[in-house]
Every structure is written in structure tokens, then in C-alpha cells.
Design an enzyme around this catalytic site. Structure first.
Site, PDB file in Angstrom:
ATOM      1  N   LYS A 117       0.813  -1.221   0.000  1.00  0.00           N
ATOM      2  CA  LYS A 117       0.000   0.000   0.000  1.00  0.00           C
ATOM      3  C   LYS A 117       0.847   1.272   0.000  1.00  0.00           C
ATOM      4  CE  LYS A 117      -3.281  -2.859  -0.114  1.00  0.00           C
ATOM      5  NZ  LYS A 117      -3.821  -3.217  -1.438  1.00  0.00           N
ATOM      6  N   LYS A 158      -2.028   2.895   8.855  1.00  0.00           N
ATOM      7  CA  LYS A 158      -2.406   1.766   8.010  1.00  0.00           C
ATOM      8  C   LYS A 158      -1.211   0.848   7.812  1.00  0.00           C
ATOM      9  CE  LYS A 158      -5.909   4.204   5.284  1.00  0.00           C
ATOM     10  NZ  LYS A 158      -6.410   4.497   3.927  1.00  0.00           N
ATOM     11  N   GLY A 164      -8.103  -3.302   2.283  1.00  0.00           N
ATOM     12  CA  GLY A 164      -9.477  -3.696   2.553  1.00  0.00           C
ATOM     13  C   GLY A 164      -9.879  -3.433   3.989  1.00  0.00           C
ATOM     14  N   GLU A 200      -1.797   8.606   7.368  1.00  0.00           N
ATOM     15  CA  GLU A 200      -2.493   9.508   6.450  1.00  0.00           C
ATOM     16  C   GLU A 200      -3.448  10.398   7.227  1.00  0.00           C
ATOM     17  OE1 GLU A 200      -3.331   7.105   2.257  1.00  0.00           O
ATOM     18  OE2 GLU A 200      -4.962   7.417   3.655  1.00  0.00           O
ATOM     19  N   HIS A 208     -17.210   5.682  -0.290  1.00  0.00           N
ATOM     20  CA  HIS A 208     -16.308   4.819  -1.047  1.00  0.00           C
ATOM     21  C   HIS A 208     -16.834   4.768  -2.479  1.00  0.00           C
ATOM     22  CE1 HIS A 208     -14.168   0.711  -1.577  1.00  0.00           C
ATOM     23  NE2 HIS A 208     -14.695   1.052  -2.725  1.00  0.00           N
ATOM     24  N   LYS A 237     -18.617  -5.105   2.011  1.00  0.00           N
ATOM     25  CA  LYS A 237     -19.653  -4.388   1.288  1.00  0.00           C
ATOM     26  C   LYS A 237     -20.959  -5.157   1.382  1.00  0.00           C
ATOM     27  CE  LYS A 237     -16.146  -2.496  -1.731  1.00  0.00           C
ATOM     28  NZ  LYS A 237     -15.294  -2.874  -2.890  1.00  0.00           N
ATOM     29  N   ARG A 291      -8.217  -7.289  -9.742  1.00  0.00           N
ATOM     30  CA  ARG A 291      -9.026  -8.487 -10.032  1.00  0.00           C
ATOM     31  C   ARG A 291     -10.416  -8.073 -10.505  1.00  0.00           C
ATOM     32  NH1 ARG A 291      -9.417  -7.236  -4.524  1.00  0.00           N
ATOM     33  NH2 ARG A 291     -11.572  -6.733  -4.020  1.00  0.00           N
ATOM     34  N   VAL A 294     -16.485  -8.520  -6.837  1.00  0.00           N
ATOM     35  CA  VAL A 294     -17.826  -9.060  -6.578  1.00  0.00           C
ATOM     36  C   VAL A 294     -18.873  -8.163  -7.245  1.00  0.00           C
ATOM     37  CG1 VAL A 294     -19.507  -9.624  -4.781  1.00  0.00           C
ATOM     38  CG2 VAL A 294     -17.074 -10.043  -4.359  1.00  0.00           C
ATOM     39  N   ARG A 337     -25.767  -8.083  -1.736  1.00  0.00           N
ATOM     40  CA  ARG A 337     -25.042  -9.341  -1.489  1.00  0.00           C
ATOM     41  C   ARG A 337     -25.852 -10.161  -0.494  1.00  0.00           C
ATOM     42  NH1 ARG A 337     -18.549  -8.279  -1.002  1.00  0.00           N
ATOM     43  NH2 ARG A 337     -18.375  -6.698  -2.639  1.00  0.00           N
TER      44      ARG A 337
HETATM   45  C1  MV4 Z   1      -9.343   5.751   5.067  1.00  0.00           C
HETATM   46  C2  MV4 Z   1     -10.457   6.322   5.701  1.00  0.00           C
HETATM   47  C3  MV4 Z   1     -10.365   7.625   6.078  1.00  0.00           C
HETATM   48  N1  MV4 Z   1      -9.233   8.319   5.907  1.00  0.00           N
HETATM   49  N2  MV4 Z   1      -8.236   6.474   4.900  1.00  0.00           N
HETATM   50  C4  MV4 Z   1     -11.057   1.340   4.652  1.00  0.00           C
HETATM   51  C5  MV4 Z   1     -10.717   0.326   3.643  1.00  0.00           C
HETATM   52  C6  MV4 Z   1      -9.400   0.696   3.089  1.00  0.00           C
HETATM   53  N3  MV4 Z   1      -9.439   0.601   1.674  1.00  0.00           N
HETATM   54  C7  MV4 Z   1      -9.175   2.098   3.532  1.00  0.00           C
HETATM   55  N4  MV4 Z   1     -10.290   2.470   4.353  1.00  0.00           N
HETATM   56  C8  MV4 Z   1     -10.413   3.722   4.827  1.00  0.00           C
HETATM   57  N5  MV4 Z   1      -9.333   4.501   4.651  1.00  0.00           N
HETATM   58  C9  MV4 Z   1      -8.196   7.721   5.316  1.00  0.00           C
HETATM   59  N6  MV4 Z   1      -7.075   8.434   5.162  1.00  0.00           N
HETATM   60  C10 MV4 Z   1     -11.577   5.536   5.881  1.00  0.00           C
HETATM   61  C11 MV4 Z   1     -11.557   4.231   5.469  1.00  0.00           C
HETATM   62  C12 MV4 Z   1     -12.759   3.502   5.761  1.00  0.00           C
HETATM   63  C13 MV4 Z   1     -13.579   3.016   4.771  1.00  0.00           C
HETATM   64  C14 MV4 Z   1     -13.301   3.188   3.438  1.00  0.00           C
HETATM   65  C15 MV4 Z   1     -14.128   2.692   2.466  1.00  0.00           C
HETATM   66  C16 MV4 Z   1     -15.273   2.010   2.828  1.00  0.00           C
HETATM   67  C17 MV4 Z   1     -15.568   1.818   4.136  1.00  0.00           C
HETATM   68  C18 MV4 Z   1     -14.739   2.311   5.122  1.00  0.00           C
HETATM   69  C19 MV4 Z   1     -15.073   2.116   6.457  1.00  0.00           C
HETATM   70  C20 MV4 Z   1     -14.262   2.587   7.411  1.00  0.00           C
HETATM   71  C21 MV4 Z   1     -13.099   3.272   7.073  1.00  0.00           C
END
Ligand code: MV4
Length: 457
Positions: A117, A158, A164, A200, A208, A237, A291, A294, A337
């Protein structure tokens, strides 16, 4: 490069989805299965099937040696990994290629870059994709504190090997940072074999939104619009839709063009998904998935393009020439889903399905591998299928999904159908004004239980 026979290194609905695409393209198919899946539809629908081990995924669907042996034994010339299992393991793609077969997916190097990442973030930033203010791999608490000071609280830690949503910690107080970093590093090392962490700026209430990209082996790439995936729980999801109802045409064009530019910049080929955090009218790169996903079906419904067939064609080196350059969303699609789980607690509930009736009619699609008498195994994911609707606009897609959910019957095991029936009438969902916290912040066990009771009445 021609493909005649495809081995599908997966199970469940995605194995069926790939077999269907192959059949329409005139390709032979080989299923692989564990002993727990001996009576599965993917075994019956494929031209040939090879047992690759016992129920535990580590010994079957994750067993590279057995899968390669099955491919060699049956003379397959290509391997489709589906999603999950080995789909994003660069090592698997490399072995498939070294054995003289086509991996139906991207170059292993891109799987490697996106699996890391920190590297993914740096690569995307270099390609001109907006990323949140953040760091590279943290050397320790001193650097982390200085970075948090510069960025401003809250920040999010992170794991570089995560993704994910795994291995993330939100920091709202400087005093918590050193100890949280230490715990996070240990946890990441235990979970991923790599303790590298980065930091971050934390976006409090994002949506999202992800962009589907299709790229060929000749440097050409197009987008197929976006998907909205904010209805989720613990990073799983639950509902996806396309298009995203809150994107202006300008923002959509910007986000989609950014994804195409990024794919071209790194020389990517195959299907790719750029996940963005949407914060008001700003978007930031989160992750890229290499990939088929879903939720690819909602994109198929609003573009009319069979993504899995495209993925196979692209793997043979076919150019994108036949695809439209610019897509306007064609109506609206929603996917629910359906999981074998307790609708209130979300705990998986494997077991035998005593009766199933799937909805049909205009604008309804069901992608599922289950049937009456099917046993949902505790070895695998609890998803038993996806219910997808397509309609001219979002309000009518919601009406159609409610209608389809009303027709859907699965007996013998609990499913999350009552949760979906409840979700489809929540004012926040209906208005389209929801973020990634919507589901968890509004969960109402009593109301969902009432849907369970209504189902049984
Ligand atoms: C974040 C965020 C807020 N700020 N990064 C969750 C999955 C992974 N792909 C990264 N994620 C997040 N990253 C920053 N800088 C909030 C999330 C996040 C989230 C993102 C997408 C869908 C659902 C989520 C649920 C909680 C947190």
C-alpha cells in the site's frame, strides 16, 4: 495468443460467472473443487472438473501446486483466478505464466505494486493521482509524531501489507500515537508477516467510490464509470450501486479520467478498480484492485459490457478498439449481497438450504451458485449469491429491488435478506445521502428482527 481451455481457480458464484463467459466465447472450461464442493454447480457446469484437495482452502483453492497440476493434466492454456483466494497473489500469476499458460489478469508486477500500500500510494502520487497528506513507511514514534503534527489530527495508521480495511487504527490524540503504533506494528507483523505502517490524514465521513478501468496490452485504457460502495459493515460491502448518485458530471469526469491516466501511466493491463475516498467534492486514492470484483455486475448493467469476457479477450492481447471511449450511465443498477448469516448479528450461519426461490422479471439478475438441497460450507465465505436490478433511474431501481427482495425465498438457513429489506427503506439510503458509517451508525436490531418476523409470517 489464443485460448482454447480455461481453468477456473475458484468456486461459488464467481466460478459460474467465469464459466458462463467462457461458454459464450466458445472456450472449454475446467473446474477445480475441494471435496466440500463435490456437489457444486461449477463442477457440473464446467466441461471437466478436477478435485484439488479437502475443504480447507489452504489445501485446495489456495494450493498452487494442485491447481497447476490440474491445469497441466487437463491441457488448460489459461487460468482465471476469480476474486479472493489466489486472485491477487503475484507469485501465482508468475507460476501460471512460467508453466506456459495465460494468466487472465494483469502483469504480476502490478499485483505486487498494488499489494504494497505504501508503494501503491507513491506510484499513484507520481502518476498525478490525488492522495491524502501522508507518509512512507514509518521508522518509529518520533517520525510518526512529527508527521501527525504536520498533517493535523485525526490521522489514520495503516499497514503497508494490509488493505481492505485490515490493520488500520485511527489516532485522535497525540498521546495515543506511540503506543498505538507499536501495537499496530506487532499486529501487522503477526497478520501479514510485515510490520510496516504508514500514516495519512483521516477523512471522517467519506464515501467509497471506485472507478472501473479496462486496459489492453498495447497501452490503451478506458473507464467504465464508477460504483458507489459505501453501504458496508466492518469493510464488508453489503450493497453496491452504479452510478454514484452524488457525483456531479464534472467530478465523475475528473475521477474517471484520473483512473484512466493512472492505468496508462503504470502500463497496466486487464480489469482494474481504483478505489477513491470521496470527501465532499474532493477524491483521494485509497487502493487499486487488480481483479474482477464481486460488484462488477452493477457496472455491466449500466454499460452493457460483459466485464469477464473483456478480461479474457484482453488477456489474449486483443486491443480495446471495440470499446466505446465515453460512457454515459445507462440507467441505474443496485446489487444486494446475500449472505448465509444472522441478519442481526452478522455471524455466519452455514447449513443446508431446504428451499430456494429466486426473483425474476424485467431488470432482475441473480448471480448465485445455490439450489434447494445445497449445503453452505463453513470453510468458505458466507455469500450465497447476488441480487442485481437495473432500471431507468435510481428511484425505480430501488422499487425494483424491493419487489425482487419480496420475491426472494431462502429457507433452512438464516440469510441477510431481512437486513436488505430494511436497508432499502431507510431514508438515508433512499435519499442517497449516506457515507461509509451509515450502516453501522443506523443499525436497528429491533427493526431488522421485525423484518425477520414478517418473512416468517
Ligand atoms: C481511510 C479512511 C479515512 N481516511 N483512509 C477502509 C478500507 C481501506 N481501503 C481504507 N479504508 C479507509 N481509509 C483515510 N485516510 C476511511 C476508510 C474507511 C472506509 C473506506 C471505504 C469504505 C468503508 C470504510 C469504512 C471505514 C473506514
Amino acid at each position: 495468443m489464443e485460448i482454447r481451455k480455461v481453468l477456473i481457480a475458484n468456486r461459488g458464484e464467481i466460478a459460474l460467472r467465469v464459466i458462463r463467459a467462457c461458454r459464450e466465447l466458445g472456450l472449454k472450461t475446467v473446474a477445480v473443487y475441494s471435496t466440500a464442493d463435490a456437489h457444486s454447480l461449477h463442477v457440473r457446469f464446467a466441461d471437466e472438473a478436477v478435485c484439488i484437495g479437502p475443504g480447507q482452502a489452504a489445501q485446495s483453492y489456495l494450493n498452487i501446486k494442485h491447481i497447476i497440476a490440474a491445469a497441466e493434466l487437463t491441457g488448460a492454456d489459461a487460468v482465471h483466478p476469480g476474486y479472493g483466494f489466489l486472485a491477487e497473489r503475484a507469485e501465482f500469476a508468475e507460476i501460471v505464466q512460467k508453466c506456459g499458460m495465460i494468466f487472465i489478469g494483469p502483469d504480476p508486477i502490478h499485483m505486487q505494486v498494488m499489494g504494497d500500500k505504501v508503494r501503491a500510494r507513491q506510484t499513484m502520487a507520481a502518476a498525478g493521482v490525488p492522495v491524502l497528506p501522508g507518509t512512507g513507511v514509518l521508522s518509529g514514534a518520533v517520525e510518526a509524531l512529527a508527521a501527525a503534527e504536520r498533517i493535523g489530527l485525526p490521522v489514520i495508521l495503516k499497514a503497508s501489507a494490509g488493505g481492505g480495511g485490515r490493520g488500520m487504527k485511527i489516532i485522535r490524540d497525540m498521546r495515543a500515537l506511540p503506543s498505538t503504533l507499536e501495537t499496530a506494528q506487532l499486529e501487522a507483523f503477526k497478520a501479514f508477516g510485515c510490520g510496516d505502517m504508514y500514516l495519512e490524514r483521516y477523512v471522517q465521513s467519506p464515501r467509497h467510490v471506485e472507478v472501473q478501468v479496462v486496459a489492453d496490452k498495447h497501452g490503451d485504457a478506458v473507464h467504465l464509470l464508477e460504483r458507489e460502495c459505501s453501504v458496508q459493515r466492518r469493510h464488508q460491502k453489503v450493497i453496491e450501486e452504479a452510478p454514484c448518485s452524488v457525483l456531479s458530471d464534472e467530478l465523475r469526469a475528473d475521477m474517471c479520467a484520473t483512473a484512466v491516466k493512472a492505468a496508462k501511466a503504470i502500463g497496466y493491463h486487464s480489469l482494474g478498480t481504483f478505489e477513491f475516498l470521496l470527501d465532499g467534492d474532493h477524491f483521494y486514492f485509497m487502493e487499486m484492485n487488480t481483479r474482477v470484483q464481486v460488484e462488477h455486475c452493477v457496472t455491466e448493467m449500466i454499460t452493457g459490457i460483459d466485464l469477464v469476457q473483456e478480461q479474457i479477450r484482453l488477456a489474449t492481447g486483443e486491443p480495446l478498439a471495440h470499446l466505446n471511449r465515453e460512457h454515459k450511465p445507462r440507467g441505474h443498477a443496485i446489487e444486494c449481497r446475500i449472505n448465509a448469516e444472522d441478519p442481526v448479528t452478522f455471524a455466519p450461519r452455514p447449513g443446508t438450504i431446504s428451499a430456494v426461490h429466486f426473483p425474476g422479471g424485467f431488470g432482475v439478475r441473480v448471480d448465485s451458485h445455490v439450489y434447494t438441497g445445497y449445503t453452505v460450507s463453513p470453510h468458505y465465505d458466507s455469500m450465497v449469491g447476488k441480487l442485481i436490478v437495473h432500471a431507468p433511474d435510481r428511484p425505480r431501481a430501488i422499487q425494483r429491488m424491493r419487489r425482487a427482495l419480496g420475491e426472494c425465498v431462502i429457507e433452512g438457513i438464516p440469510t441477510n435478506l431481512p437486513l436488505h429489506r430494511w436497508l432499502l427503506k431507510q431514508p438515508a439510503f433512499v435519499s442517497g445521502k449516506y457515507d461509509t458509517h451509515f450502516l453501522e451508525a443506523n443499525l436497528d436490531p429491533e427493526a431488522i428482527r421485525a423484518e425477520v418476523d414478517a418473512e416468517q409470517a
